[in-house]
Scaffold this motif. Structure first.
Motif, PDB file in Angstrom:
ATOM      1  N   ALA A  11      17.877  79.237  63.726  1.00 30.44           N
ATOM      2  CA  ALA A  11      16.923  79.626  62.688  1.00 30.44           C
ATOM      3  C   ALA A  11      16.112  80.840  63.128  1.00 30.44           C
ATOM      4  O   ALA A  11      15.871  81.763  62.336  1.00 30.44           O
ATOM      5  N   ALA A  65      16.341  89.076  59.771  1.00 33.13           N
ATOM      6  CA  ALA A  65      15.673  89.470  58.526  1.00 33.13           C
ATOM      7  C   ALA A  65      14.534  90.444  58.807  1.00 33.13           C
ATOM      8  O   ALA A  65      14.121  91.196  57.935  1.00 33.13           O
ATOM      9  N   THR A 101      27.698  80.253  59.180  1.00 34.52           N
ATOM     10  CA  THR A 101      26.958  80.809  58.044  1.00 34.52           C
ATOM     11  C   THR A 101      26.276  82.135  58.389  1.00 34.52           C
ATOM     12  O   THR A 101      25.643  82.739  57.543  1.00 34.52           O
ATOM     13  N   LEU A 102      26.377  82.556  59.650  1.00 31.32           N
ATOM     14  CA  LEU A 102      25.741  83.807  60.062  1.00 31.32           C
ATOM     15  C   LEU A 102      26.741  84.945  60.205  1.00 31.32           C
ATOM     16  O   LEU A 102      26.432  86.101  59.933  1.00 31.32           O
ATOM     17  N   LEU A 158      23.068  73.734  51.852  1.00 33.32           N
ATOM     18  CA  LEU A 158      24.446  74.163  51.669  1.00 33.32           C
ATOM     19  C   LEU A 158      25.378  73.038  52.088  1.00 33.32           C
ATOM     20  O   LEU A 158      25.088  72.299  53.022  1.00 33.32           O
ATOM     21  N   LEU A 198      33.815  75.675  50.244  1.00 28.44           N
ATOM     22  CA  LEU A 198      34.397  76.840  50.896  1.00 28.44           C
ATOM     23  C   LEU A 198      34.231  78.127  50.086  1.00 28.44           C
ATOM     24  O   LEU A 198      34.796  79.151  50.422  1.00 28.44           O
ATOM     25  N   LEU A 245      29.150  82.091  50.489  1.00 33.06           N
ATOM     26  CA  LEU A 245      27.817  81.502  50.639  1.00 33.06           C
ATOM     27  C   LEU A 245      26.824  81.991  49.591  1.00 33.06           C
ATOM     28  O   LEU A 245      25.973  81.242  49.137  1.00 33.06           O
ATOM     29  N   VAL A 263      13.379  86.196  51.506  1.00 33.30           N
ATOM     30  CA  VAL A 263      14.713  86.249  52.104  1.00 33.30           C
ATOM     31  C   VAL A 263      14.657  85.707  53.533  1.00 33.30           C
ATOM     32  O   VAL A 263      15.503  84.916  53.956  1.00 33.30           O
ATOM     33  N   ARG A 264      13.600  86.103  54.246  1.00 35.64           N
ATOM     34  CA  ARG A 264      13.429  85.686  55.632  1.00 35.64           C
ATOM     35  C   ARG A 264      13.302  84.161  55.742  1.00 35.64           C
ATOM     36  O   ARG A 264      13.962  83.521  56.559  1.00 35.64           O
ATOM     37  N   ALA A 315      16.617  82.445  54.720  1.00 34.02           N
ATOM     38  CA  ALA A 315      17.640  82.683  55.746  1.00 34.02           C
ATOM     39  C   ALA A 315      17.410  81.752  56.940  1.00 34.02           C
ATOM     40  O   ALA A 315      18.347  81.142  57.453  1.00 34.02           O
ATOM     41  N   ALA A 316      16.142  81.625  57.352  1.00 29.73           N
ATOM     42  CA  ALA A 316      15.833  80.764  58.497  1.00 29.73           C
ATOM     43  C   ALA A 316      16.054  79.291  58.129  1.00 29.73           C
ATOM     44  O   ALA A 316      16.582  78.520  58.918  1.00 29.73           O
ATOM     45  N   VAL A 318      19.725  78.828  57.853  1.00 26.02           N
ATOM     46  CA  VAL A 318      20.434  79.467  58.962  1.00 26.02           C
ATOM     47  C   VAL A 318      21.629  80.261  58.443  1.00 26.02           C
ATOM     48  O   VAL A 318      22.769  80.026  58.822  1.00 26.02           O
ATOM     49  N   VAL A 319      21.339  81.162  57.526  1.00 26.39           N
ATOM     50  CA  VAL A 319      22.396  82.056  57.056  1.00 26.39           C
ATOM     51  C   VAL A 319      21.970  83.499  57.304  1.00 26.39           C
ATOM     52  O   VAL A 319      20.786  83.784  57.513  1.00 26.39           O
ATOM     53  N   ASN A 320      22.934  84.365  57.261  1.00 22.64           N
ATOM     54  CA  ASN A 320      22.720  85.784  57.381  1.00 22.64           C
ATOM     55  C   ASN A 320      21.750  86.242  56.278  1.00 22.64           C
ATOM     56  O   ASN A 320      22.003  85.983  55.106  1.00 22.64           O
ATOM     57  N   PRO A 321      20.637  86.903  56.635  1.00 28.16           N
ATOM     58  CA  PRO A 321      19.677  87.328  55.611  1.00 28.16           C
ATOM     59  C   PRO A 321      20.333  88.176  54.519  1.00 28.16           C
ATOM     60  O   PRO A 321      19.921  88.142  53.368  1.00 28.16           O
ATOM     61  N   ARG A 322      21.368  88.895  54.907  1.00 25.74           N
ATOM     62  CA  ARG A 322      22.051  89.726  53.921  1.00 25.74           C
ATOM     63  C   ARG A 322      22.694  88.885  52.812  1.00 25.74           C
ATOM     64  O   ARG A 322      22.792  89.301  51.675  1.00 25.74           O
ATOM     65  N   ARG A 334      43.156  68.572  44.524  1.00 23.76           N
ATOM     66  CA  ARG A 334      43.393  68.298  45.937  1.00 23.76           C
ATOM     67  C   ARG A 334      43.887  66.875  46.118  1.00 23.76           C
ATOM     68  O   ARG A 334      44.636  66.563  47.024  1.00 23.76           O
TER      69      ARG A 334
END
Lengths: 299, 138
Positions: free
Chosen positions: A174, A181, A199-200, B6, B11, B14, B40-41, B44-45, B48-52, B102
């Motif tokens: 995290a 960011a 996820t990163l 999430l 699949l 994201l 966004v910050r 994202a935290a 736990v994903v890419n901020p983008r 499936r």
């Protein structure tokens, strides 16, 4: 994505006596990408990082960080890099953690004192102990602070969550997401814990026996790895090519495999043998990376 | 923090999952017109994903008129943001159909099973029992 690369190696080769550690590795981490470098133990992941840090010299090829040659411009390049080495022990074991932090901070004009303090609190790290007496997990947390607190443009993380307990592990990830960011940062992370970066990550590279056998963006991954549901005629056997793509066993009627290779090619190869492809589904990032490590990308 | 999570077994890209989750918050009343959404910050935290990836989801939702950005203040749910229940239902249906395939089921078999399962229910949103806020309508 901009065209520039944060990290770029050109045909990097390295031998330790008779062992080949790297074979002509040309790795590209685009600016602000999060690049996961995967591979078995001894595949060369740590060696790539050490060459980038100029802690090891390559026998052939070049390595650049932000356009700076890692040998000729070593200090300038390293000023822009945060590095968590694979080895948790710090050479300055006789210093206390707070002395080491102050010592490293002095080298970086961009050292963010309040951020360093916030990280220390997040990681619940005491600073009065001697660096040499820290447990593996404590030493890792200290290294993470050292790597992040000067807000470098490039992070090289070699098994960054190794030795951390599950709570600190998820807190670390995290912190990393938050860190990304806060400012443009490019990350090269070597890890066995692929799922942690699922996820990163936006790029992945696979090292096998010192060769970079695959390097793709996350968007390209589904075209190269998939879960194939296939119906086969009686007495069907797989070709050698199909076996190296991940086909296993001697299926009767129906089978499902995670296969590596371009979708169109694989469907052709299967169809030629009389097999019928029912469906191709995407697999998780984790499963895709494991498949890439285990199998060949058919050319 | 909003009830956003999430599903690792999902699949799809994201950013689509994040868009879905925010739409779901609108449908359940956890988010309403004018409410701020996490930065966004923060998100994202939290995920736990890419901020983008979060930024991409927010930009898509802004384009769709669900979110708007007040410069220097943050990102908010647009006053005109209607819960597009049709889009939401479409997404849920798509996932159900994929899952049915499936398992080797036909669409007809899935539809019949849904009808049998819901035979004694009236057409009330499943969340109404949970929705503490008044935004949940019948």
């Amino acid at each position: 994505m901009s065209g520039a690369d944060a990290v770029r190696t050109e045909a990097l080769s390295k031998r330790y006596r008779r062992d080949t550690a790297l074979r002509a590795v040309s790795l590209r981490v685009p600016e602000t990408a999060i690049y996961v470098l995967a591979g078995a133990n001894g595949a060369g992941k740590s060696t790539v990082m050490k060459v980038l840090m100029n802690l090891e010299r390559a026998d052939e090829g070049t390595a650049e960080v932000l356009g700076m040659d890692s040998v000729r411009c070593g200090p300038q390049a390293r000023a822009q890099m945060g590095y968590v080495p694979e080895d948790a022990r710090h050479p300055y074991g006789w210093m206390s953690s707070s002395q080491l932090l102050a010592h490293i901070a002095a080298y970086h004009r961009s050292w963010d004192v309040s951020y360093a303090d916030r990280l220390r609190r997040t990681f619940e790290l005491r600073l009065d102990r001697k660096v040499g007496t820290l447990s593996k997990g404590e030493a890792r947390r200290l290294q993470l602070i050292l790597a992040l607190a000067h807000r470098p443009a490039v992070l090289l993380l070699d098994e960054p969550t190794d030795g951390l307990d599950p709570v600190v592990r998820s807190r670390t990830l995290a912190v990393l997401a938050e860190h990304l960011a806060d400012g443009p940062t490019s990350v090269l992370v070597a890890t066995h814990q692929i799922h942690e970066f699922e996820t990163l990550a936006d790029y992945v590279g696979i090292l096998r026996d010192g060769s970079l056998i695959a390097q793709l963006s996350r968007d390209e991954l589904p075209n190269v790895v998939g879960r194939y549901r296939v119906e086969v005629p009686e007495g069907w056997t797989a070709t050698r090519e199909l076996r190296s793509a991940g086909v296993r066993g001697n299926p009767v009627r129906e089978a499902e495999w995670t296969l590596v290779g371009h979708r169109g090619d694989l469907i052709d190869r299967l169809t030629v043998t009389g097999a019928l492809v029912h469906s191709v589904r995407p697999v998780s990032f984790d499963d895709a990376v494991v498949a890439l490590i285990a199998h060949q990308v058919t050319p | 923090m909003l009830p956003i999570a999430l599903d690792p077994s999902d699949l799809r890209p994201l950013y689509l999952q994040i868009m879905d989750e925010l739409r779901r918050c609108l449908a359940t009343g956890a988010l309403q017109a004018g409410d701020p959404v996490p930065s966004v910050r923060e998100l994202a935290a939290h995920l736990v994903v890419n901020p983008r990836t979060v930024l991409q989801a927010y930009q898509e939702l802004e384009r769709a008129g669900v979110l708007y950005v007040k410069r220097g203040q943050g990102t908010f749910i647009a006053p005109s943001a209607l819960v597009d229940r049709q889009i939401l239902a479409q997404d849920v249906a798509q996932r159900a159909v994929l899952d049915a395939r499936r398992h080797g089921l036909t669409t007809a078999e899935l539809v019949r099973a849904i009808q049998r399962t819901t035979a004694d229910e009236d057409d009330e949103p499943l969340v109404s029992a949970l929705g503490k806020r008044q935004g949940v309508r019948k």
